[in-house]
Design an enzyme around this catalytic site. Sequence first.
Site, PDB file in Angstrom:
ATOM      1  N   TYR A 154     -18.488 -50.388  36.588  1.00 18.00           N
ATOM      2  CA  TYR A 154     -18.419 -51.561  37.469  1.00 18.00           C
ATOM      3  C   TYR A 154     -19.805 -51.927  38.016  1.00 18.00           C
ATOM      4  O   TYR A 154     -20.178 -53.101  38.063  1.00 18.00           O
ATOM      5  CB  TYR A 154     -17.447 -51.233  38.602  1.00 18.00           C
ATOM      6  N   LYS A 158     -21.684 -55.416  37.427  1.00 16.70           N
ATOM      7  CA  LYS A 158     -22.029 -56.293  38.557  1.00 16.70           C
ATOM      8  C   LYS A 158     -23.538 -56.511  38.659  1.00 16.70           C
ATOM      9  O   LYS A 158     -23.993 -57.579  39.111  1.00 16.70           O
ATOM     10  CB  LYS A 158     -21.462 -55.722  39.864  1.00 16.70           C
TER      11      LYS A 158
HETATM   12  N1  NAD Z   1     -12.476 -56.762  47.138  1.00 14.55           N
HETATM   13  C1  NAD Z   1     -13.731 -56.377  47.271  1.00 14.55           C
HETATM   14  O1  NAD Z   1     -14.068 -55.598  48.191  1.00 14.55           O
HETATM   15  C2  NAD Z   1     -14.792 -56.837  46.298  1.00 14.55           C
HETATM   16  C3  NAD Z   1     -16.118 -56.436  46.547  1.00 14.55           C
HETATM   17  C4  NAD Z   1     -17.116 -56.844  45.687  1.00 14.55           C
HETATM   18  C5  NAD Z   1     -16.811 -57.655  44.587  1.00 14.55           C
HETATM   19  N2  NAD Z   1     -15.517 -58.021  44.371  1.00 14.55           N
HETATM   20  C6  NAD Z   1     -15.270 -58.870  43.191  1.00 14.55           C
HETATM   21  O2  NAD Z   1     -14.611 -60.047  43.589  1.00 14.55           O
HETATM   22  C7  NAD Z   1     -13.750 -60.493  42.530  1.00 14.55           C
HETATM   23  C8  NAD Z   1     -12.330 -60.674  43.059  1.00 14.55           C
HETATM   24  O3  NAD Z   1     -11.879 -59.428  43.552  1.00 14.55           O
HETATM   25  P1  NAD Z   1     -10.540 -59.225  44.416  1.00 14.55           P
HETATM   26  O4  NAD Z   1     -10.846 -58.169  45.397  1.00 14.55           O
HETATM   27  O5  NAD Z   1     -10.004 -60.526  44.852  1.00 14.55           O
HETATM   28  O6  NAD Z   1      -9.621 -58.555  43.288  1.00 14.55           O
HETATM   29  P2  NAD Z   1      -8.036 -58.642  42.986  1.00 14.55           P
HETATM   30  O7  NAD Z   1      -7.747 -57.449  42.168  1.00 14.55           O
HETATM   31  O8  NAD Z   1      -7.260 -58.872  44.233  1.00 14.55           O
HETATM   32  O9  NAD Z   1      -7.953 -59.972  42.098  1.00 14.55           O
HETATM   33  C9  NAD Z   1      -8.546 -60.042  40.839  1.00 14.55           C
HETATM   34  C10 NAD Z   1      -7.793 -61.075  40.015  1.00 14.55           C
HETATM   35  O10 NAD Z   1      -8.418 -61.135  38.712  1.00 14.55           O
HETATM   36  C11 NAD Z   1      -7.387 -61.230  37.746  1.00 14.55           C
HETATM   37  N3  NAD Z   1      -7.856 -60.752  36.445  1.00 14.55           N
HETATM   38  C12 NAD Z   1      -8.134 -59.477  36.071  1.00 14.55           C
HETATM   39  N4  NAD Z   1      -8.472 -59.427  34.788  1.00 14.55           N
HETATM   40  C13 NAD Z   1      -8.426 -60.696  34.312  1.00 14.55           C
HETATM   41  C14 NAD Z   1      -8.674 -61.277  33.054  1.00 14.55           C
HETATM   42  N5  NAD Z   1      -9.039 -60.538  31.997  1.00 14.55           N
HETATM   43  N6  NAD Z   1      -8.522 -62.621  32.922  1.00 14.55           N
HETATM   44  C15 NAD Z   1      -8.134 -63.385  33.974  1.00 14.55           C
HETATM   45  N7  NAD Z   1      -7.889 -62.883  35.199  1.00 14.55           N
HETATM   46  C16 NAD Z   1      -8.028 -61.541  35.361  1.00 14.55           C
HETATM   47  C17 NAD Z   1      -6.279 -60.344  38.315  1.00 14.55           C
HETATM   48  O11 NAD Z   1      -5.031 -60.620  37.676  1.00 14.55           O
HETATM   49  C18 NAD Z   1      -6.316 -60.704  39.788  1.00 14.55           C
HETATM   50  O12 NAD Z   1      -5.489 -61.798  40.107  1.00 14.55           O
HETATM   51  C19 NAD Z   1     -13.875 -59.452  41.428  1.00 14.55           C
HETATM   52  O13 NAD Z   1     -14.831 -59.877  40.476  1.00 14.55           O
HETATM   53  C20 NAD Z   1     -14.370 -58.240  42.167  1.00 14.55           C
HETATM   54  O14 NAD Z   1     -15.027 -57.348  41.302  1.00 14.55           O
HETATM   55  C21 NAD Z   1     -14.500 -57.633  45.192  1.00 14.55           C
END
Ligand code: NAD
Length: 253
Positions: A154, A158
Site C-alpha cells: 500500500y 500510494k
Molecule cells: N480511510 C483512511 O484512513 C484513508 C487514509 C489514506 C488514504 N485513503 C484512501 O482513500 C481512498 C478511499 O478510502 P476509504 O477509506 O473511503 O475506503 P473504503 O474501503 O471505505 O472505500 C473504498 C471503495 O473503493 C471501492 N473499490 C475497491 N476496489 C475497487 C475496484 N477495483 N474498482 C472500483 N472500486 C473499487 C470499494 O468497493 C469501496 O466502495 C482509498 O484510495 C484509500 O486508500 C484512506
Amino acid sequence: MSTTEQRVAVVTGAARGIGAATAVRLAAEGRAVAVIDLDEAACKETVEKITAAGGRAIAVGCDVSDEAQVEAAVARVAQELGAPVILVNNAGVLRDNLLFKMSVSDWDTVMNVHLRGAFLMSRACQKHMVDAQWGRIVNLSSSSALGNRGQANYSAAKAGLQGFTKTLAKELGKFGITANAVAPGFIVTDMTKTTAERVGMGFEDFKAAAASQIPVQRVGEPDDIANAIAFFTGEAAGFVSGQVLYVAGGPLD
Ligand SMILES: NC(=O)c1ccc[n+]([C@@H]2O[C@H](COP(=O)([O-])OP(=O)(O)OC[C@H]3O[C@@H](n4cnc5c(N)ncnc54)[C@H](O)[C@@H]3O)[C@@H](O)[C@H]2O)c1
C-alpha cells in the site's frame, strides 16, 4: 454556470467512505457526478443522496483495474452524463501484512487497484479533458506513502501515485488540465474499521488511540477529504498543479 455547461465528474470507489462524501460534495458544487464502484447496485445510496438534493448523478459498476471495463464505463459516462472533465481516483483496497508474510497476490491486488486503476481511468478520461481544454485530476495518496509497518504494498502504491500525479501535471498542463494528490491521514471509514479488526482492537478504542497522536486531537471524517478535493477540482484552482496535500490533522514525520 448553466445546466448545458455543467461539468461532469467521475469519482471511483464512490459507493461509500471518502468517495461517497466526495461525490456528494462535488454534486453540491454543481457538478454532474458518475458514481463508480465495483458493484453498480452499491452506488445507489450515493446517487440517491445527490438526486434527492437536486443534483445529477448516475451509478456505474466498474472494476478500475480492468482495462475493458474502464473504457466501457468512461464511454457510458460520456454518453449518459456528458464528457468527464473531472476525475477523482479514489478506489482503494488494503491487503496489509508484514513483508515476510505478504503474498504475491496481496501485492498485485493493491498495485492493480491503486496504480493500474488510476492509470487506466486517467488515460480514458484525459481525451475528454484535452477536447475541452480543461480538466482536473485528483489522486488519493495516503500518509502511508511515507512508510507504514505492514503496508509494503500500500505504501509503495500510494507513493507511486504521487509520482504519477506530478507526471500527469507536467504532461497535461498545456491542455488546461491540473493533477494533484490528496494524502489523507486517519479517516473514519470501513477501511480503518477493517484495520481495527485486523489488529484486534475495538473501533472506538482504535480511533481514540489514533486521535491522541494527531495534533488537532481528533480523527478525520470523509468530509475533511472531500473539502480538499473540492478545492483542487474547483474553477479557481487552475494554477495549482502537481501538488501533494497531506490532510491529516497536523504535519507528518
Ligand atoms: N480511510 C483512511 O484512513 C484513508 C487514509 C489514506 C488514504 N485513503 C484512501 O482513500 C481512498 C478511499 O478510502 P476509504 O477509506 O473511503 O475506503 P473504503 O474501503 O471505505 O472505500 C473504498 C471503495 O473503493 C471501492 N473499490 C475497491 N476496489 C475497487 C475496484 N477495483 N474498482 C472500483 N472500486 C473499487 C470499494 O468497493 C469501496 O466502495 C482509498 O484510495 C484509500 O486508500 C484512506
